[in-house]
Design a protein around this motif. Structure first.
Motif, PDB file in Angstrom:
ATOM      1  N   MET A  57       0.847  -1.193   0.000  1.00 52.86           N
ATOM      2  CA  MET A  57       0.000   0.000   0.000  1.00 52.86           C
ATOM      3  C   MET A  57       0.878   1.236   0.000  1.00 52.86           C
ATOM      4  SD  MET A  57      -1.436  -0.260   3.875  1.00 52.86           S
ATOM      5  CE  MET A  57      -0.930  -1.880   4.448  1.00 52.86           C
ATOM      6  N   ARG A  58       0.345   2.330  -0.479  1.00 51.43           N
ATOM      7  CA  ARG A  58       1.058   3.607  -0.509  1.00 51.43           C
ATOM      8  C   ARG A  58       1.101   4.163   0.917  1.00 51.43           C
ATOM      9  NH1 ARG A  58       4.550   6.467  -3.417  1.00 51.43           N
ATOM     10  NH2 ARG A  58       4.130   8.680  -3.411  1.00 51.43           N
ATOM     11  N   SER A  59       2.247   4.673   1.302  1.00 56.19           N
ATOM     12  CA  SER A  59       2.417   5.233   2.636  1.00 56.19           C
ATOM     13  C   SER A  59       3.143   6.569   2.522  1.00 56.19           C
ATOM     14  CB  SER A  59       3.224   4.270   3.504  1.00 56.19           C
ATOM     15  OG  SER A  59       3.461   4.812   4.779  1.00 56.19           O
ATOM     16  N   GLU A  60       2.662   7.565   3.248  1.00 57.70           N
ATOM     17  CA  GLU A  60       3.280   8.893   3.250  1.00 57.70           C
ATOM     18  C   GLU A  60       3.206   9.483   4.652  1.00 57.70           C
ATOM     19  OE1 GLU A  60       1.477  11.499   0.403  1.00 57.70           O
ATOM     20  OE2 GLU A  60       1.650  10.035  -1.224  1.00 57.70           O
ATOM     21  N   ARG A  61       4.180  10.352   4.957  1.00 63.15           N
ATOM     22  CA  ARG A  61       4.124  11.139   6.192  1.00 63.15           C
ATOM     23  C   ARG A  61       4.978  12.379   6.045  1.00 63.15           C
ATOM     24  NH1 ARG A  61       6.390   7.474  10.969  1.00 63.15           N
ATOM     25  NH2 ARG A  61       6.345   5.725   9.606  1.00 63.15           N
ATOM     26  N   ARG A  62       4.691  13.371   6.896  1.00 65.49           N
ATOM     27  CA  ARG A  62       5.403  14.663   6.851  1.00 65.49           C
ATOM     28  C   ARG A  62       5.684  15.146   8.272  1.00 65.49           C
ATOM     29  NH1 ARG A  62       4.029  18.298   2.058  1.00 65.49           N
ATOM     30  NH2 ARG A  62       3.241  16.840   0.524  1.00 65.49           N
ATOM     31  N   TYR A  63       6.838  15.769   8.410  1.00 65.12           N
ATOM     32  CA  TYR A  63       7.232  16.412   9.659  1.00 65.12           C
ATOM     33  C   TYR A  63       7.982  17.694   9.314  1.00 65.12           C
ATOM     34  CZ  TYR A  63       6.494  11.723  11.578  1.00 65.12           C
ATOM     35  OH  TYR A  63       5.957  10.508  11.918  1.00 65.12           O
ATOM     36  N   VAL A  64       8.257  18.496  10.320  1.00 64.28           N
ATOM     37  CA  VAL A  64       9.116  19.671  10.172  1.00 64.28           C
ATOM     38  C   VAL A  64      10.288  19.503  11.132  1.00 64.28           C
ATOM     39  CG1 VAL A  64       9.280  22.177  10.359  1.00 64.28           C
ATOM     40  CG2 VAL A  64       7.150  21.126   9.558  1.00 64.28           C
ATOM     41  N   TRP A  65      11.490  19.644  10.608  1.00 60.79           N
ATOM     42  CA  TRP A  65      12.710  19.599  11.413  1.00 60.79           C
ATOM     43  C   TRP A  65      13.234  21.023  11.533  1.00 60.79           C
ATOM     44  CZ3 TRP A  65      16.572  15.049  11.237  1.00 60.79           C
ATOM     45  CH2 TRP A  65      15.891  13.831  11.246  1.00 60.79           C
ATOM     46  N   ARG A  66      13.525  21.447  12.776  1.00 56.43           N
ATOM     47  CA  ARG A  66      14.030  22.801  13.028  1.00 56.43           C
ATOM     48  C   ARG A  66      15.263  22.729  13.917  1.00 56.43           C
ATOM     49  NH1 ARG A  66       8.343  23.415  13.786  1.00 56.43           N
ATOM     50  NH2 ARG A  66       7.479  24.934  12.334  1.00 56.43           N
ATOM     51  N   GLU A  67      16.145  23.719  13.720  1.00 63.22           N
ATOM     52  CA  GLU A  67      17.272  23.832  14.637  1.00 63.22           C
ATOM     53  C   GLU A  67      16.746  24.242  16.003  1.00 63.22           C
ATOM     54  OE1 GLU A  67      20.231  26.466  13.102  1.00 63.22           O
ATOM     55  OE2 GLU A  67      20.939  24.979  11.665  1.00 63.22           O
ATOM     56  N   ALA A  68      17.287  23.618  17.030  1.00 58.66           N
ATOM     57  CA  ALA A  68      16.962  23.963  18.414  1.00 58.66           C
ATOM     58  C   ALA A  68      18.298  24.032  19.146  1.00 58.66           C
ATOM     59  CB  ALA A  68      16.053  22.901  19.028  1.00 58.66           C
ATOM     60  N   SER A  69      18.372  24.756  20.218  1.00 60.17           N
ATOM     61  CA  SER A  69      19.673  24.917  20.885  1.00 60.17           C
ATOM     62  C   SER A  69      20.292  23.543  21.150  1.00 60.17           C
ATOM     63  CB  SER A  69      19.529  25.709  22.171  1.00 60.17           C
ATOM     64  OG  SER A  69      18.719  25.022  23.092  1.00 60.17           O
ATOM     65  N   GLY A  70      21.441  23.307  20.498  1.00 60.38           N
ATOM     66  CA  GLY A  70      22.166  22.062  20.696  1.00 60.38           C
ATOM     67  C   GLY A  70      21.570  20.850  20.007  1.00 60.38           C
ATOM     68  N   GLY A  71      20.607  21.039  19.106  1.00 62.57           N
ATOM     69  CA  GLY A  71      20.031  19.868  18.466  1.00 62.57           C
ATOM     70  C   GLY A  71      18.963  20.188  17.441  1.00 62.57           C
ATOM     71  N   ILE A  72      18.044  19.260  17.295  1.00 63.63           N
ATOM     72  CA  ILE A  72      16.973  19.367  16.309  1.00 63.63           C
ATOM     73  C   ILE A  72      15.633  19.068  16.978  1.00 63.63           C
ATOM     74  CG2 ILE A  72      16.008  18.320  14.209  1.00 63.63           C
ATOM     75  CD1 ILE A  72      18.905  17.844  13.296  1.00 63.63           C
ATOM     76  N   ALA A  73      14.652  19.933  16.711  1.00 63.01           N
ATOM     77  CA  ALA A  73      13.281  19.725  17.194  1.00 63.01           C
ATOM     78  C   ALA A  73      12.444  19.258  16.003  1.00 63.01           C
ATOM     79  CB  ALA A  73      12.717  21.012  17.773  1.00 63.01           C
ATOM     80  N   VAL A  74      11.689  18.200  16.199  1.00 60.28           N
ATOM     81  CA  VAL A  74      10.827  17.648  15.155  1.00 60.28           C
ATOM     82  C   VAL A  74       9.379  17.870  15.579  1.00 60.28           C
ATOM     83  CG1 VAL A  74      10.227  15.580  13.818  1.00 60.28           C
ATOM     84  CG2 VAL A  74      12.582  15.880  14.669  1.00 60.28           C
ATOM     85  N   THR A  75       8.592  18.448  14.669  1.00 68.62           N
ATOM     86  CA  THR A  75       7.173  18.653  14.940  1.00 68.62           C
ATOM     87  C   THR A  75       6.357  17.926  13.883  1.00 68.62           C
ATOM     88  OG1 THR A  75       7.004  20.677  13.630  1.00 68.62           O
ATOM     89  CG2 THR A  75       7.562  20.940  15.966  1.00 68.62           C
ATOM     90  N   PHE A  76       5.097  17.679  14.223  1.00 69.12           N
ATOM     91  CA  PHE A  76       4.176  17.163  13.229  1.00 69.12           C
ATOM     92  C   PHE A  76       3.924  18.276  12.218  1.00 69.12           C
ATOM     93  CE2 PHE A  76       3.233  14.505  16.948  1.00 69.12           C
ATOM     94  CZ  PHE A  76       3.322  13.245  16.374  1.00 69.12           C
ATOM     95  N   GLU A  77       3.371  17.914  11.079  1.00 72.40           N
ATOM     96  CA  GLU A  77       3.131  18.879  10.011  1.00 72.40           C
ATOM     97  C   GLU A  77       2.284  20.065  10.482  1.00 72.40           C
ATOM     98  OE1 GLU A  77       1.801  18.689   5.347  1.00 72.40           O
ATOM     99  OE2 GLU A  77       0.988  17.195   6.702  1.00 72.40           O
ATOM    100  N   ASP A  78       1.357  19.813  11.435  1.00 75.08           N
ATOM    101  CA  ASP A  78       0.477  20.881  11.922  1.00 75.08           C
ATOM    102  C   ASP A  78       1.109  21.717  13.040  1.00 75.08           C
ATOM    103  OD1 ASP A  78       0.350  19.222  14.145  1.00 75.08           O
ATOM    104  OD2 ASP A  78      -1.763  18.730  13.903  1.00 75.08           O
ATOM    105  N   GLY A  79       2.376  21.444  13.361  1.00 74.49           N
ATOM    106  CA  GLY A  79       3.088  22.237  14.351  1.00 74.49           C
ATOM    107  C   GLY A  79       3.115  21.666  15.755  1.00 74.49           C
TER     108      GLY A  79
END
Length: 134
Positions: A57-79
């Motif tokens: 089956m077709r599968s898709e997903r989305r996230y947002v990766w942002r710089e955060a102090s000393g690392g990376i913050a990952v959020t869902f597409e809706d924030g």
């Protein structure tokens, strides 16, 4: 851990899933793309997922990766917040109701890298390993 900008571009993505509760395995094959945006990098993955002997089956997903102090913050597409990891601790925990999602990133073979999720809860018990390569 590479700086955020080093993730930009297209990656080949291969994922294996070991579902202990269902007693089956799964596999995802596709691509992951990190596109630059004013908010950081938009992560999009798309491909084919097969669970057990079921049909692909077709599968898709989305996230947002942002710089955060000393690392990376990952959020869902809706924030909504998902997880955050750092170069000194490339791992994170996300709690969703009674379910526990733990991830460990491994960048030691950069630009080959992995993300291993261990998921547990009343109706969940699986490990999912995603392998990324250029």
């Amino acid at each position: 851990m590479p700086e955020l900008a080093k993730f930009e571009g297209r990656w080949s993505l291969d994922r294996s899933i070991e579902d202990r509760r269902a007693g089956q395995t799964g596999r995802f094959e596709g691509d992951a793309v990190f596109d630059a945006s004013p908010d950081g990098l938009i992560y999009r993955e798309a491909g084919s997922l097969r669970l057990g002997q079921g049909p692909a089956m077709r599968s898709e997903r989305r996230y947002v990766w942002r710089e955060a102090s000393g690392g990376i913050a990952v959020t869902f597409e809706d924030g909504r917040p998902f997880h955050r990891f750092s170069d000194t601790a490339p791992e994170a925990l996300h709690l969703c109701g009674p379910d526990r999602y733990e991830v460990a990133y491994d960048f030691s073979g950069w630009p080959y890298w992995t993300a291993t999720w261990t998921v547990s809860g009343p109706a969940k018990d699986y490990t999912m390993t995603s392998r990324y390569r250029r």
